[in-house]
Write a protein that holds these residues in place. Sequence first.
Motif, PDB file in Angstrom:
ATOM      1  N   GLY A   8      -3.808   3.438   9.047  1.00 48.07           N
ATOM      2  CA  GLY A   8      -4.833   2.931   7.946  1.00 48.07           C
ATOM      3  C   GLY A   8      -4.244   1.605   7.223  1.00 48.07           C
ATOM      4  O   GLY A   8      -5.075   0.945   6.889  1.00 48.07           O
ATOM      5  N   TYR A   9      -2.904   1.556   7.214  1.00 48.91           N
ATOM      6  CA  TYR A   9      -2.317   0.327   6.843  1.00 48.91           C
ATOM      7  C   TYR A   9      -2.918  -0.990   7.723  1.00 48.91           C
ATOM      8  O   TYR A   9      -3.262  -1.991   7.048  1.00 48.91           O
ATOM      9  CB  TYR A   9      -0.875   0.534   6.863  1.00 48.91           C
ATOM     10  CG  TYR A   9      -0.083  -0.653   6.201  1.00 48.91           C
ATOM     11  CD1 TYR A   9       0.260  -0.620   4.833  1.00 48.91           C
ATOM     12  CD2 TYR A   9       0.699  -1.617   6.928  1.00 48.91           C
ATOM     13  CE1 TYR A   9       1.064  -1.822   4.087  1.00 48.91           C
ATOM     14  CE2 TYR A   9       1.144  -2.686   6.169  1.00 48.91           C
ATOM     15  CZ  TYR A   9       1.668  -2.740   4.974  1.00 48.91           C
ATOM     16  OH  TYR A   9       2.167  -3.782   4.393  1.00 48.91           O
ATOM     17  N   ASP A  16      -5.373  -1.163   9.583  1.00 49.94           N
ATOM     18  CA  ASP A  16      -6.770  -1.418   9.509  1.00 49.94           C
ATOM     19  C   ASP A  16      -7.164  -2.022   8.122  1.00 49.94           C
ATOM     20  O   ASP A  16      -7.997  -3.037   8.014  1.00 49.94           O
ATOM     21  CB  ASP A  16      -7.487  -0.008   9.625  1.00 49.94           C
ATOM     22  CG  ASP A  16      -7.515   0.485  10.939  1.00 49.94           C
ATOM     23  OD1 ASP A  16      -7.110  -0.219  11.849  1.00 49.94           O
ATOM     24  OD2 ASP A  16      -7.954   1.863  11.181  1.00 49.94           O
ATOM     25  N   GLU A  17      -6.699  -1.424   6.998  1.00 52.08           N
ATOM     26  CA  GLU A  17      -6.902  -1.961   5.559  1.00 52.08           C
ATOM     27  C   GLU A  17      -6.700  -3.423   5.382  1.00 52.08           C
ATOM     28  O   GLU A  17      -7.396  -4.119   4.807  1.00 52.08           O
ATOM     29  CB  GLU A  17      -6.040  -0.998   4.517  1.00 52.08           C
ATOM     30  CG  GLU A  17      -6.658  -1.269   3.219  1.00 52.08           C
ATOM     31  CD  GLU A  17      -6.475  -0.510   2.229  1.00 52.08           C
ATOM     32  OE1 GLU A  17      -6.351  -0.943   1.039  1.00 52.08           O
ATOM     33  OE2 GLU A  17      -6.055   0.669   2.763  1.00 52.08           O
ATOM     34  N   LEU A  18      -5.521  -3.775   6.177  1.00 46.41           N
ATOM     35  CA  LEU A  18      -4.918  -5.312   5.777  1.00 46.41           C
ATOM     36  C   LEU A  18      -5.631  -5.920   6.932  1.00 46.41           C
ATOM     37  O   LEU A  18      -5.428  -7.286   6.915  1.00 46.41           O
ATOM     38  CB  LEU A  18      -3.443  -5.509   6.025  1.00 46.41           C
ATOM     39  CG  LEU A  18      -2.935  -4.661   4.554  1.00 46.41           C
ATOM     40  CD1 LEU A  18      -1.311  -4.830   4.897  1.00 46.41           C
ATOM     41  CD2 LEU A  18      -3.325  -5.031   3.356  1.00 46.41           C
ATOM     42  N   ILE A  74       0.893  -1.204  -0.124  1.00 47.48           N
ATOM     43  CA  ILE A  74      -0.005  -0.006   0.022  1.00 47.48           C
ATOM     44  C   ILE A  74       0.839   1.335  -0.085  1.00 47.48           C
ATOM     45  O   ILE A  74       1.727   1.485   0.958  1.00 47.48           O
ATOM     46  CB  ILE A  74      -0.947   0.064   1.338  1.00 47.48           C
ATOM     47  CG1 ILE A  74      -1.842  -1.416   1.242  1.00 47.48           C
ATOM     48  CG2 ILE A  74      -1.848   1.270   1.367  1.00 47.48           C
ATOM     49  CD1 ILE A  74      -2.811  -1.237   2.435  1.00 47.48           C
TER      50      ILE A  74
END
Length: 397
Positions: A106-107, A109-111, A85
């Motif tokens: 954010g990284y 959470d997204e993964l 990302i």
Amino acid sequence: MPRPADVVVIGAGQAGLSAAYHLQRRGFVPAGTEAPGIDAAGELAAPARTYLVLDAEDGPGGAWRHRWKSLRMATVNSISDLPGIPQPSVDPEEASSSFLSRYFGGYEDELGLAILRPVKVHAVRREDGDPAGRLRISTSRGDWSARAVINATGTWTRPFWPIYPGRSGFRGRQLHVADYVSAEEFRGQHVIVVGGGISAVGLLDEISQLTATTWFTRREPVWRDAGFDRQAGRDAVALVEERVRQGLPPQSVVSVTGLILTPALRAAAARGALERRPMFTAIEPDGVRLADGSFLAADVILWATGFRAELDHLAPLHLRGPGGGIAMDGTQVASEPRVHLVGYGPSSSTIGANRAGRAAVAGILNMLTEQDKFGTGPEPLGPSRPRPEQTILNRQS
């Protein structure tokens, strides 16, 4: 009873998140969520391998959470993207601490990375004498039992304070760069800055705009005009790797790249802030004794003298050799194949941390596959099983 996981990652900075990404990409699932699956033939399959990341911080960002607010994205060295990302667009005037903490969060959470915080790891021990046995991770929130450990604890919690004659008798203020908040608190005082790295010159630039400063280093700095692009970062990491491959103490990235003359530093040099002096010989109550015997009064000494690896929790494993170093085979500890060190020594840069996370996961996956197939663990490296690429990471790394 300790909670089980196949792999425990300690630390969720750049190196730890890289390791977590590659574990997940290789099919590892968060510890406690595994369940038997069905294979292609419709038969019951073994549960997926599991992982967990333990992080001592209260939130995402690793050491970046603690950087001073005046360190903006425009002035920080280039930060490599986390694997998978890319960084979002950034306001160059935003503090690096806020931007990178948001990016890391954010990284995660997204993964959907399996990160537990805040957790302080107290000790890592072998559960028994079996080289294919498990490791016990004792923490502030109970114990875990793992087949392998990836250590990604970085250096921020271990600021290095040199021992200098008279240091304890100084009547002014002494602080390490890890404690720095802003230049405003030094207004009207004479500040001595000690250190030859990026933090030292960055803070000299900032503080010298408000008050008097003097810069001391052990060696004459090496300046470069070229920008620090991705390839330059890779080249720097390769040079550090070569040093440790030869059994030499690893150096910082800046020691092999030199200091980049940014426009801000050119302006600092023009006003005389970057006139370096050789190290003083002693600290006295009201200042320092210079190499030529003269005295320089000072109100503050700011030690921008770097950090050491945070490895105290690994002490029960007795990884250091007689000379105080740790013999390494890539990211793997040579005497203990179940332990990998990432974000350490050659992989202490952001580029190196990403590469090390990937390499550590690949090595652990090979080890676990071998154990599951043959029921045995890898033989520790040593005199009976040498590796030509074996490296030594010195105590001072």
